[in-house]
Design an enzyme around this catalytic site. Structure first.
Site, PDB file in Angstrom:
ATOM      1  N   GLY A   1       2.144   4.508  13.545  1.00 41.57           N
ATOM      2  CA  GLY A   1       2.724   3.260  14.027  1.00 41.57           C
ATOM      3  C   GLY A   1       2.011   2.731  15.261  1.00 41.57           C
ATOM      4  O   GLY A   1       1.765   1.528  15.396  1.00 41.57           O
TER       5      GLY A   1
ATOM      6  N   LYS B   1       0.851  -1.190   0.000  1.00 36.95           N
ATOM      7  CA  LYS B   1       0.000   0.000   0.000  1.00 36.95           C
ATOM      8  C   LYS B   1       0.884   1.237   0.000  1.00 36.95           C
ATOM      9  O   LYS B   1       1.426   1.638   1.030  1.00 36.95           O
ATOM     10  CB  LYS B   1      -0.935   0.054   1.208  1.00 36.95           C
ATOM     11  CG  LYS B   1      -2.078   1.063   0.991  1.00 36.95           C
ATOM     12  CD  LYS B   1      -2.603   1.680   2.256  1.00 36.95           C
ATOM     13  CE  LYS B   1      -1.805   2.837   2.732  1.00 36.95           C
ATOM     14  NZ  LYS B   1      -1.855   4.041   1.836  1.00 36.95           N
TER      15      LYS B   1
ATOM     16  N   GLY C   1       6.732   5.276   8.430  1.00 39.88           N
ATOM     17  CA  GLY C   1       5.881   6.460   8.498  1.00 39.88           C
ATOM     18  C   GLY C   1       5.977   7.096   9.873  1.00 39.88           C
ATOM     19  O   GLY C   1       6.973   6.941  10.587  1.00 39.88           O
ATOM     20  N   SER C   2       4.929   7.763  10.263  1.00 36.52           N
ATOM     21  CA  SER C   2       4.958   8.527  11.508  1.00 36.52           C
ATOM     22  C   SER C   2       4.777   7.623  12.725  1.00 36.52           C
ATOM     23  O   SER C   2       4.194   6.534  12.644  1.00 36.52           O
ATOM     24  CB  SER C   2       3.845   9.581  11.496  1.00 36.52           C
ATOM     25  OG  SER C   2       2.578   8.967  11.641  1.00 36.52           O
ATOM     26  N   THR C   3       5.249   8.113  13.855  1.00 30.69           N
ATOM     27  CA  THR C   3       5.097   7.374  15.108  1.00 30.69           C
ATOM     28  C   THR C   3       3.630   7.235  15.490  1.00 30.69           C
ATOM     29  O   THR C   3       3.200   6.192  15.986  1.00 30.69           O
ATOM     30  CB  THR C   3       5.887   8.071  16.225  1.00 30.69           C
ATOM     31  OG1 THR C   3       7.284   8.023  15.897  1.00 30.69           O
ATOM     32  CG2 THR C   3       5.671   7.403  17.572  1.00 30.69           C
TER      33      THR C   3
ATOM     34  N   GLU D   1       9.210   1.363  11.200  1.00 32.13           N
ATOM     35  CA  GLU D   1      10.276   2.364  11.099  1.00 32.13           C
ATOM     36  C   GLU D   1       9.554   3.695  11.144  1.00 32.13           C
ATOM     37  O   GLU D   1       8.940   4.119  10.168  1.00 32.13           O
ATOM     38  CB  GLU D   1      11.074   2.174   9.799  1.00 32.13           C
ATOM     39  CG  GLU D   1      12.426   2.891   9.838  1.00 32.13           C
ATOM     40  CD  GLU D   1      12.338   4.326   9.373  1.00 32.13           C
ATOM     41  OE1 GLU D   1      12.221   5.220  10.255  1.00 32.13           O
ATOM     42  OE2 GLU D   1      12.373   4.569   8.163  1.00 32.13           O
TER      43      GLU D   1
ATOM     44  N   GLU E   1       8.937  16.130  15.375  1.00 33.08           N
ATOM     45  CA  GLU E   1       9.422  15.896  14.016  1.00 33.08           C
ATOM     46  C   GLU E   1       8.741  16.871  13.055  1.00 33.08           C
ATOM     47  O   GLU E   1       7.533  16.787  12.820  1.00 33.08           O
ATOM     48  CB  GLU E   1       9.146  14.448  13.590  1.00 33.08           C
ATOM     49  CG  GLU E   1       9.762  14.101  12.252  1.00 33.08           C
ATOM     50  CD  GLU E   1       9.602  12.637  11.887  1.00 33.08           C
ATOM     51  OE1 GLU E   1      10.518  12.063  11.279  1.00 33.08           O
ATOM     52  OE2 GLU E   1       8.535  12.058  12.204  1.00 33.08           O
TER      53      GLU E   1
END
Length: 494
Positions: A249, A191, A244-246, A267, A397
């Site tokens: 995640g 995706k 992607g972003s935390t 990651e 970030e």
């Protein structure tokens, strides 16, 4: 390498007709609901394509296809050498179509065509070749048992893998997942981000041409809260790998827990510190690397050296070198081969980066360079000085070309500042003291530590983070750990 000229790339862009449908079970098809969404060129704010929008029904079809191909053994049971041959053919086809893929990447993301052609596409090709060559060189184990037993430890493909990848390096990071997952024998559902799906869609046809069996690679462009969530909650997906972003995640881990406890490899975000000591062996080199570490790809890099920690005694000299190095990065039309800096991914993200800059100034940071005097979605190199560790620009970030600069007096203070973060993806340090280099490499809480460089590396080393930067590793042989299960076979000999 031939970068050609802007007229050449513009002419190719004007005639480009990218594939825009889902790819399931070896063929392109429309989404079940017939819906589409616009993919926008961030450099011009014009529509590149109307792309099929995958939802839960499409995810279900893709999972069925992936499961069927896996259980049939058309890929999972092939000899490793046979899988290698197919992946090598795919890498060769990508190389043959490098200009097309680079152009799609640049139009989708706004990154300079020079970087797409020089870095992204060759990097993706190298990744697939590396894993293709590695897969028939990984052996099982014989455990050291007593004389009355033989214990074998073997690796098996995990099954159906869902790979959710971001928009900053769309094809490269997709191949970081696809390389080891496919080489190990899994069936994969990819995706891509809804902001940059075009190279992933094109890759599917190249994979089919290379000989990848139907159902082994499926591509579902769509939104994270729809297709991504459906994949994460699906009971028949065995593994989820994500960059992607935390924040996303965390959601994926939650969805895995609510469903079948699928393996989840993340990651996620970063806020990496780059430390320059007074005994830095080459200030000009360190300044160039520090500038590239935050301004390359418009700062849209998870491991960007977004926090610069400079020993106070060299602050003025180093900042002068850094600002000189920043002159290399000037926003320009991404289709101009001389461009070293493109555009941010879209207007929403542009607004977010500008808000961070404004907030930093309101909190007391001093503007050393201001890159906001650009039209459209472009932002040039921006430097915020006198940043303290409590400011949002030092903790969150930003994912843009914004460097937060803090000075320190002692080594211990530098380590404390570097580790004072929820993230732990990367860290850099510049010193001539070998003992300090090794001492700090052990103390810095990061998945990668770069000494007298920033973000160097190749496919032989693992990439990933600690703390809220995620788990597991991309690249290197260690990536196979994510996509295989260990099996013990204990044979009694008495």
């Amino acid at each position: 390498m031939e970068f050609r000229n802007q007229a050449y790339w513009q002419a190719k862009a004007d005639t480009l007709q990218p594939e825009s449908r889902l790819f399931i079970e070896g063929e392109y098809r429309e989404a079940v609901a017939g819906e589409r969404f616009a993919v926008i060129n961030p450099a011009t704010d014009t529509t590149l394509a109307e792309v099929s929008r995958a939802r839960e029904a499409d995810v279900n079809m893709a999972v069925v296809a992936a499961r069927a191909s896996f259980e049939a053994g058309v890929w999972s049971q092939k000899a490793p050498a046979e899988r290698k041959a197919v992946l090598l053919r795919l890498a060769a086809l990508m190389e043959r179509h490098a200009e097309e893929l680079a152009l799609l990447e640049t139009l989708d993301t706004g990154k300079p065509i020079r970087h797409s052609l020089r870095d992204d596409i060759p990097g993706a090709v190298r990744c697939l070749r590396w894993y293709a060559e590695a897969v028939d060189k990984i052996y099982g184990e014989i455990a050291p048992t007593g004389p009355d037993a033989l214990a074998l430890v073997s690796r098996e493909p995990i099954g159906v893998v869902a790979a959710i990848v971001p928009w900053n390096f769309p094809l490269l990071l997709a191949c970081w997942k696809l390389g080891p997952a496919l080489a190990a024998g899994n069936s994969v559902i990819l995706k891509p981000s809804e902001k940059s799906p075009l190279t992933a869609i094109r890759l599917a046809a190249l994979a089919r041409e290379a000989g990848l069996p139907d159902g082994v690679l499926n591509v579902l462009p769509g939104f994270g809260h729809e297709a991504g969530k459906a994949l994460a909650l699906h009971e028949d997906v065995d593994c989820l790998t994500f960059t992607g972003s935390t924040g996303v995640g965390r959601l994926l881990m939650e969805y895995a827990g609510r469903s079948n406890m699928k393996r989840v490899w993340l990651e996620a975000g970063g806020k990496s510190a780059n430390i320059v000591f007074a005994d830095c062996p080459d200030l000009a080199k360190a300044a160039r690397a520090s500038a590239a570490g935050i301004f390359y790809n418009q700062g849209q890099v998870c491991i960007a050296g977004t926090r610069l920690l400079v020993e106070s005694s060299i602050r003025d000299e180093f900042m002068a070198e850094l600002k000189k190095a920043a002159e290399h990065f000037r926003p320009k039309d991404p289709l101009d081969p001389s461009s070293t800096m493109g555009t941010l991914i879209d207007s929403d993200h542009h607004g977010s980066v500008c808000r961070y800059i404004a907030e930093g100034l309101e909190e007391g940071a001093v503007l050393g360079l201001d890159g906001r005097d650009q039209a459209g979605n472009f932002i040039g190199p921006t430097v915020l000085e006198q940043v303290n560790p409590h400011m949002a620009v030092a903790r969150e970030e930003i994912f843009g070309p914004v460097l937060a600069v803090t000075t320190f007096e002692r080594e211990e203070e530098a380590v404390q500042l570097a580790n004072d973060s929820q993230y732990g993806l990367g860290a850099g340090l510049w010193t001539s003291d070998l003992r300090r280099a090794h001492r700090l490499a052990r103390q810095l809480k990061a998945g990668s530590v770069f000494i007298n460089n920033y973000n160097d590396g190749d496919m032989t080393v693992p990439f990933g983070g600690v703390k809220q930067s995620g788990n597991g590793r991309d690249k290197s042989l260690h990536a196979f750990d994510k996509f295989t299960e260990l099996k013990t076979t204990w044979l009694a000999l008495d």
